[in-house]
Motif scaffolding. Structure first.
Motif, PDB file in Angstrom:
ATOM      1  N   ALA A  21       0.819  -1.215   0.000  1.00  0.00           N
ATOM      2  CA  ALA A  21       0.000   0.000   0.000  1.00  0.00           C
ATOM      3  C   ALA A  21       0.852   1.264   0.000  1.00  0.00           C
ATOM      4  O   ALA A  21       0.411   2.305  -0.481  1.00  0.00           O
ATOM      5  N   THR A  22       2.071   1.180   0.512  1.00  0.00           N
ATOM      6  CA  THR A  22       2.943   2.358   0.587  1.00  0.00           C
ATOM      7  C   THR A  22       4.069   2.325  -0.437  1.00  0.00           C
ATOM      8  O   THR A  22       5.013   3.103  -0.342  1.00  0.00           O
ATOM      9  N   ASN A  23       3.961   1.420  -1.432  1.00  0.00           N
ATOM     10  CA  ASN A  23       4.991   1.295  -2.462  1.00  0.00           C
ATOM     11  C   ASN A  23       6.360   1.100  -1.820  1.00  0.00           C
ATOM     12  O   ASN A  23       7.285   1.871  -2.033  1.00  0.00           O
ATOM     13  N   ASN A  24       6.453   0.047  -0.996  1.00  0.00           N
ATOM     14  CA  ASN A  24       7.671  -0.309  -0.261  1.00  0.00           C
ATOM     15  C   ASN A  24       8.118   0.827   0.678  1.00  0.00           C
ATOM     16  O   ASN A  24       9.285   1.148   0.783  1.00  0.00           O
ATOM     17  N   PHE A  25       7.138   1.430   1.355  1.00  0.00           N
ATOM     18  CA  PHE A  25       7.366   2.478   2.350  1.00  0.00           C
ATOM     19  C   PHE A  25       8.042   3.715   1.766  1.00  0.00           C
ATOM     20  O   PHE A  25       8.812   4.397   2.418  1.00  0.00           O
ATOM     21  N   ASP A  26       7.703   4.004   0.501  1.00  0.00           N
ATOM     22  CA  ASP A  26       8.189   5.199  -0.170  1.00  0.00           C
ATOM     23  C   ASP A  26       7.756   6.427   0.630  1.00  0.00           C
ATOM     24  O   ASP A  26       6.607   6.553   1.020  1.00  0.00           O
ATOM     25  N   GLU A  27       8.670   7.356   0.872  1.00  0.00           N
ATOM     26  CA  GLU A  27       8.371   8.573   1.640  1.00  0.00           C
ATOM     27  C   GLU A  27       7.207   9.361   1.039  1.00  0.00           C
ATOM     28  O   GLU A  27       6.425   9.966   1.748  1.00  0.00           O
ATOM     29  N   ALA A  28       7.103   9.344  -0.306  1.00  0.00           N
ATOM     30  CA  ALA A  28       6.015  10.075  -0.956  1.00  0.00           C
ATOM     31  C   ALA A  28       4.661   9.454  -0.678  1.00  0.00           C
ATOM     32  O   ALA A  28       3.628  10.086  -0.844  1.00  0.00           O
ATOM     33  N   ARG A  29       4.630   8.179  -0.249  1.00  0.00           N
ATOM     34  CA  ARG A  29       3.385   7.469   0.028  1.00  0.00           C
ATOM     35  C   ARG A  29       3.139   7.314   1.530  1.00  0.00           C
ATOM     36  O   ARG A  29       2.272   6.568   1.947  1.00  0.00           O
ATOM     37  N   LYS A  30       3.890   8.015   2.340  1.00  0.00           N
ATOM     38  CA  LYS A  30       3.763   7.909   3.784  1.00  0.00           C
ATOM     39  C   LYS A  30       2.382   8.380   4.223  1.00  0.00           C
ATOM     40  O   LYS A  30       1.968   9.492   3.910  1.00  0.00           O
ATOM     41  N   PHE A  31       1.654   7.523   4.935  1.00  0.00           N
ATOM     42  CA  PHE A  31       0.313   7.877   5.399  1.00  0.00           C
ATOM     43  C   PHE A  31       0.402   9.080   6.327  1.00  0.00           C
ATOM     44  O   PHE A  31       1.257   9.172   7.186  1.00  0.00           O
ATOM     45  N   GLY A  32      -0.496  10.020   6.123  1.00  0.00           N
ATOM     46  CA  GLY A  32      -0.568  11.196   6.984  1.00  0.00           C
ATOM     47  C   GLY A  32       0.346  12.323   6.559  1.00  0.00           C
ATOM     48  O   GLY A  32       0.385  13.356   7.197  1.00  0.00           O
ATOM     49  N   GLU A  33       1.074  12.158   5.467  1.00  0.00           N
ATOM     50  CA  GLU A  33       1.992  13.191   4.991  1.00  0.00           C
ATOM     51  C   GLU A  33       1.576  13.647   3.603  1.00  0.00           C
ATOM     52  O   GLU A  33       1.140  12.861   2.777  1.00  0.00           O
TER      53      GLU A  33
END
Length: 134
Positions: A21-33
């Motif tokens: 869901a976060t594309n391997n915890f990509d910073e751009a996909r960080k929930f809440g940011e």
């Protein structure tokens, strides 16, 4: 606790589901940011239903009516009905109709999770693409 379960009203996700869901915890996909802020200008509202439809995946059935309240689209609506698999980065959902400016329009929607917190609220971005309208 099992992935996909709900305990005391809180959904449980596996590490692999969160990574996807976060594309391997990509910073751009960080929930809440990033994404829309609570202070963003309101251009409409959504009314509808959202229901879980799977015991194994985080999939929702959405029936939403977007009511626009600003600018040249004021008073127009767009209705979305379809399957929304939250673990996918971008989901395409059919638009089944519209009113006023969007009557007889050729339209589809893409959705993306900006912020997800099953206990409080979520921010789901809907990009509506219109190829023509009358």
């Amino acid at each position: 606790m099992e992935s996909g379960g709900v305990y005391f009203g809180i959904s449980v996700f596996s590490f692999d589901e969160l990574r996807e869901a976060t594309n391997n915890f990509d910073e751009a996909r960080k929930f809440g940011e990033g994404g829309p802020e609570p202070t963003s200008k309101v251009v409409g509202r959504i009314e509808g239903l959202v229901a879980g439809t799977s015991q194994r995946e985080f999939i929702l059935l959405v029936v939403l009516n977007f009511m626009l309240t600003e600018g040249k689209y004021n008073g127009s609506t767009i209705t979305v009905l379809g399957r929304n698999c939250i673990t996918q980065n971008i989901r395409e959902i059919p638009v089944i109709g519209g009113t006023r400016v969007f009557r007889f329009a050729t339209v589809y929607a893409e959705t993306n999770t900006i912020f997800l917190d099953p206990k409080t609220r979520s921010t789901i971005e809907y990009n509506i693409y219109v190829s023509h309208y009358f």
